[in-house]
Design an enzyme around this catalytic site. Structure first.
Site, mmCIF file in Angstrom:
data_model
loop_
_atom_site.group_PDB
_atom_site.id
_atom_site.type_symbol
_atom_site.label_atom_id
_atom_site.label_comp_id
_atom_site.label_asym_id
_atom_site.label_seq_id
_atom_site.Cartn_x
_atom_site.Cartn_y
_atom_site.Cartn_z
ATOM 1 N N ARG A 51 1.133 -0.960 0.335
ATOM 2 C CA ARG A 51 0.402 0.581 -0.144
ATOM 3 C C ARG A 51 1.225 1.743 0.274
ATOM 4 O O ARG A 51 0.269 1.883 -0.792
ATOM 5 C CB ARG A 51 -0.780 -0.008 1.248
ATOM 6 C CG ARG A 51 -1.808 0.796 1.328
ATOM 7 C CD ARG A 51 -1.624 1.694 2.324
ATOM 8 N NE ARG A 51 -2.168 3.400 2.266
ATOM 9 C CZ ARG A 51 -1.928 4.474 2.556
ATOM 10 N NH1 ARG A 51 -0.117 4.518 3.056
ATOM 11 N NH2 ARG A 51 -2.048 5.491 3.324
ATOM 12 N N HIS A 91 3.215 6.133 -2.057
ATOM 13 C CA HIS A 91 4.413 7.227 -3.284
ATOM 14 C C HIS A 91 5.069 7.040 -3.318
ATOM 15 O O HIS A 91 5.342 7.851 -4.016
ATOM 16 C CB HIS A 91 5.075 6.650 -1.004
ATOM 17 C CG HIS A 91 4.601 6.666 0.257
ATOM 18 N ND1 HIS A 91 3.753 9.060 0.404
ATOM 19 C CD2 HIS A 91 3.625 7.171 0.766
ATOM 20 C CE1 HIS A 91 3.465 8.173 1.480
ATOM 21 N NE2 HIS A 91 2.920 7.121 1.876
#
Length: 113
Positions: free
Chosen positions: A76, A81
């Site tokens: 995740r 990011h």
């Protein structure tokens, strides 16, 4: 957080995984990568699986070591990011091979509650 509350996150993880699998049903890797709408929807659901996993308490995680909790949360974080650096082969492998097994494990965990 009470024991009952985190169960909702477990339910969410199963629901998000099933959605990602349904979106890719009948597709091969190339069709998946070429369909931007499906690709983006699957990425979003993978992010949501990891977000929900972060809300499962450590005691529950430790009781179910067959689930790769750290990897789910780390995935995740990578998706959130490093969106531009995501390898489509890795994403396809997650959906095609790992999500069905994850759903089975999460459902067993759910039944044990």
């Amino acid at each position: 957080m009470g024991a009952r509350e985190w169960h909702f996150y477990l339910d969410d993880m199963i629901r998000f995984a099933r959605k990602a699998m349904a979106y890719t049903d009948g597709l091969d890797r190339d069709a998946f990568v070429q369909n931007e709408l499906v690709y983006d929807a699957v990425l979003r659901n993978l992010e949501l699986i990891g977000e929900a996993a972060g809300h499962i308490p450590s005691e529950a995680r430790e009781a179910h070591p067959d689930i790769a909790w750290r990897m789910i949360v780390a995935t995740r974080n990578r998706l959130i990011h490093a969106y531009l650096g995501i390898d489509s082969d890795t994403i396809w492998n997650l959906v095609d091979e790992h999500l069905p097994a994850l759903v089975c494990r999460l459902e067993k965990m759910q039944q044990a509650l």
